[in-house]
Design a protein around this motif. Structure first.
Motif, PDB file in Angstrom:
ATOM      1  N   TRP A 162      14.542 -18.026 -31.139  1.00 50.39           N
ATOM      2  CA  TRP A 162      15.038 -19.027 -30.193  1.00 50.39           C
ATOM      3  C   TRP A 162      13.994 -19.379 -29.143  1.00 50.39           C
ATOM      4  N   GLU A 163      13.402 -18.366 -28.541  1.00 50.70           N
ATOM      5  CA  GLU A 163      12.463 -18.629 -27.455  1.00 50.70           C
ATOM      6  C   GLU A 163      11.209 -19.326 -27.961  1.00 50.70           C
ATOM      7  N   TYR A 203       8.117 -24.535 -28.375  1.00 50.70           N
ATOM      8  CA  TYR A 203       7.478 -25.611 -29.144  1.00 50.70           C
ATOM      9  C   TYR A 203       8.116 -26.964 -28.813  1.00 50.70           C
ATOM     10  N   GLU A 204       9.404 -26.958 -28.600  1.00 60.62           N
ATOM     11  CA  GLU A 204      10.078 -28.208 -28.229  1.00 60.62           C
ATOM     12  C   GLU A 204       9.565 -28.710 -26.885  1.00 60.62           C
ATOM     13  N   THR A 243      19.684 -13.326 -22.707  1.00 61.33           N
ATOM     14  CA  THR A 243      19.346 -12.866 -21.364  1.00 61.33           C
ATOM     15  C   THR A 243      19.824 -11.432 -21.141  1.00 61.33           C
ATOM     16  N   LEU A 244      21.063 -11.145 -21.562  1.00 62.76           N
ATOM     17  CA  LEU A 244      21.601  -9.793 -21.409  1.00 62.76           C
ATOM     18  C   LEU A 244      20.793  -8.777 -22.216  1.00 62.76           C
ATOM     19  N   HIS A 245      20.370  -9.204 -23.402  1.00 67.68           N
ATOM     20  CA  HIS A 245      19.546  -8.308 -24.221  1.00 67.68           C
ATOM     21  C   HIS A 245      18.221  -7.998 -23.515  1.00 67.68           C
ATOM     22  N   THR A 285      21.908 -15.341 -35.287  1.00 69.46           N
ATOM     23  CA  THR A 285      20.759 -15.016 -34.453  1.00 69.46           C
ATOM     24  C   THR A 285      19.865 -13.961 -35.097  1.00 69.46           C
ATOM     25  N   ILE A 286      18.575 -14.243 -35.135  1.00 68.94           N
ATOM     26  CA  ILE A 286      17.617 -13.318 -35.750  1.00 68.94           C
ATOM     27  C   ILE A 286      17.433 -12.070 -34.894  1.00 68.94           C
ATOM     28  N   GLU A 287      17.789 -12.149 -33.608  1.00 72.13           N
ATOM     29  CA  GLU A 287      17.647 -10.990 -32.737  1.00 72.13           C
ATOM     30  C   GLU A 287      18.525  -9.812 -33.182  1.00 72.13           C
TER      31      GLU A 287
END
Length: 601
Positions: free
Chosen positions: A327-328, A333-334, A364-366, A461-463
């Motif tokens: 995500w980040e 890139y965007e 954020t919590l992660h 989510t890949i996380e």
């Protein structure tokens, strides 16, 4: 009675939700001239197999020998692989930060794979080139089998771009420069020198091609296949739908979209993606294509025809993302590269207005907590706090309805068979006591999109992939690996593999805790008198327990936390507005053997 009905309604709705989600959710071009476009030529056809007729190109499929071709190595902090000098293909790519399994010594995830290798039954690659316009001979432009010459460095790194060239022997010299950043973004610059003594017309292209569908399960809840953004419009085409594209005499099975200013197109999986993005403001034709001969799924970015004057040169750059859908990284890139709408390459679902902020909060919590399982628990608390006003209204309504239960029973006895009189009396009773029966149900409906969104976030989510929790939970994206069949590891027997017929019986600790939490929540109220409702209440927690046994551990952790918080909220509010629930008394009553109902003679 009504609070039991509301609880049954909520349970049935949740059940339906789970079932549904599991099994089903340019610069001005030259119009008069045709540009030769064909999947076979761009994917794997040698020049000798190409023939020209009336400004279009037809080809005979033939695989390029790329396995033993000379190569340029790729070595970055995130990527390892190589570029084939046959066609200049980017076709060998491993993701250093991601492993295939949790086993020690597991191989890195392979994203791109070349044609003709023993480890690549289904080749997957990006290829660039030029297409002839008008009457230009196709043999004069580089195609997928052109043998390029490396100019300089033989290793592509973030600080050392690589260059290659090809001289067609007829006055045109083609150059290609490839650079890469620290993560997953390549920049490919194609240029041509015209030494023919006359103007030439040709068009650059970029292609992502995949031979065959990827292995693994297809998820109805998740999009896999082609994805593209065309001037702000997102389009997702699943693999099965790509095979059903309309056949056009010139294009084959393809769907072509004209992009005016900003867009990108590529192929996406659950966690990985390969996408071509022309530079911001660059118009192009976005193509999704299928070739039955070879089962090739293909996306193309065809840039406009350019005219290169004698003695002049022309160049064009495009970006290629090939990596993990972090995500980040995609968000950066965007923002930094101007790839408009790139964050939507992640499948946010129809409730994206909930899913996006929910994922941001989980991310954020992660970052603050450092454990994704604890982050899911914290997210559940935040969500429950956000919807507490709705939940409180629902619980209070249920408690007030319970308080009015004796008066409602009296009205029923008084009205007898007069349904109209009973309805009027009940409306008057609700109005006098300021109770709205519908208020107990409405919050349940409003919370369904929130559940959809959280389910989607945890699923895509890949996380969560290979993210540990505590103890035996090593992968929150996978089902609980413990099993009741071997007494949770005490017996020396392997458990059934996911997907087997016995796997659903291989309950882990988390699904069992889920069933118990639902059962305790159910016992806040006495068992209903109606036999049908009794049966639903008796079986529902255990049906959910078995059904969710094969779900991701992260989702089951959410559900257990949600049930626990809901139990505490309901217990507290019912105590304040009615009386302290007799939980253990309700449990004893549930186990007490019921006497058969006497029938009237």
């Amino acid at each position: 009675m009504d609070d039991n009905k509301n609880l049954i309604l909520a349970t049935v709705l949740s059940f339906a939700v789970i079932i549904g989600w599991t099994f089903f959710f340019a610069p001005e071009d030259v119009a008069p001239e045709q540009v030769a476009t064909t999947t076979e030529q761009l994917a794997a056809t040698p020049p000798a197999a190409t023939s020209q007729s009336a400004g279009t190109t037809s080809t005979t499929p033939a695989e390029a020998e790329t396995a033993d071709a000379p190569r340029i190595a790729i070595d970055t902090p995130a990527l390892e692989g190589s570029i084939s000098l046959i066609g200049g293909r980017i076709d060998d790519l491993l993701l250093k930060s991601y492993k295939e399994t949790l086993d020690e010594g597991s191989a890195d995830v392979r994203l791109l794979a070349p044609v003709g290798t023993d480890y690549a039954e289904k080749p997957y690659y990006a290829v660039y080139g030029w297409l002839p316009a008008g009457s230009m001979d196709p043999a004069l432009v580089p195609n997928a089998n052109t043998r390029w010459t490396a100019d300089g460095s033989n290793t592509l790194t973030p600080t050392t771009p690589v260059k290659m060239s090809w001289d067609n022997g007829a006055g045109l010299i083609f150059h290609r420069e490839v650079s890469v950043d620290e993560k997953f973004l390549f920049t490919v610059t194609q240029s041509v020198e015209n030494n023919t003594g006359a103007a030439v017309r040709l068009a650059p292209y970029g292609i992502v091609a995949r031979h065959g569908r990827p292995e693994g399960n297809a998820f109805y809840v998740l999009h896999e296949g082609a994805v593209r953004m065309s001037d702000g419009k997102l389009e997702e085409v699943k693999y099965k739908d790509i095979t059903k594209l309309d056949t056009d005499e010139r294009e084959g099975q393809a769907e072509v979209v004209d992009v005016t200013e900003n867009g990108w197109v590529g192929i996406t999986d659950k966690y990985w993606m390969t996408t071509i993005a022309p530079m911001p403001g660059q118009g192009f034709k976005s193509v999704v294509k299928y070739t039955p001969n070879g089962e090739i799924y293909q996306t193309e970015a065809r840039l406009p025809v350019v005219e290169v004057a004698a003695g002049a040169n022309s160049s064009v750059s495009t970006m290629l993302f090939s990596g993990a859908k972090e995500w980040e990284t995609i968000k950066d890139y965007e923002a930094d590269k101007g790839i408009v709408g790139f964050i939507d390459s992640i499948d946010w679902g129809i409730f994206f207005f909930f899913t996006k902020p929910m994922f941001w909060l989980l991310h954020t919590l992660h970052g603050l907590i450092g454990n994704m399982g604890l982050a899911i628990i914290a997210l559940t608390f935040v969500i429950k706090l956000a919807v507490f006003p709705l939940a409180r209204k629902s619980y209070i309504s249920m408690a007030r309805m319970k308080e009015l239960q004796p008066e409602m029973e009296a009205l029923k006895a008084k009205a007898g068979d007069d349904k109209m009189k009973l309805q009027q009396e009940m409306i008057a009773l609700y109005k006098t006591n300021k109770v709205n029966p519908a208020s107990g149900c409405l919050p349940m409906f409003l919370q369904i999109p929130i559940f959809f969104s959280l389910y989607k976030v945890i699923f895509v989510t890949i996380e969560l992939r290979h993210a540990p929790f505590f103890g035996w939970i090593k992968d929150l994206s996978a089902p609980d690996p413990s099993s009741i069949l071997n007494l949770f590891g005490l017996l020396p027997y392997a458990t059934p593999e996911p997907g087997s017929i016995f796997f659903i019986l291989s309950l882990g600790v988390l699904p069992i805790l889920l069933g118990i939490s639902m059962w305790f929540q159910q016992k806040l109220n006495p068992a209903p008198a109606d036999p049908t409702q009794q049966a639903i209440f008796a079986w529902m927690p255990w049906i959910f327990m078995f059904m969710l046994g094969s779900f991701a551990s992260g989702l089951v952790i959410y559900w257990i936390t949600n049930n626990t918080i809901t139990f505490i909220q309901q217990y507290t509010i019912m105590t304040m507005h009615h009386k302290r629930p007799d939980i253990f008394g309700n449990i004893k009553e549930g186990f007490r053997k019921k006497k058969p109902t006497e029938t009237k003679k």
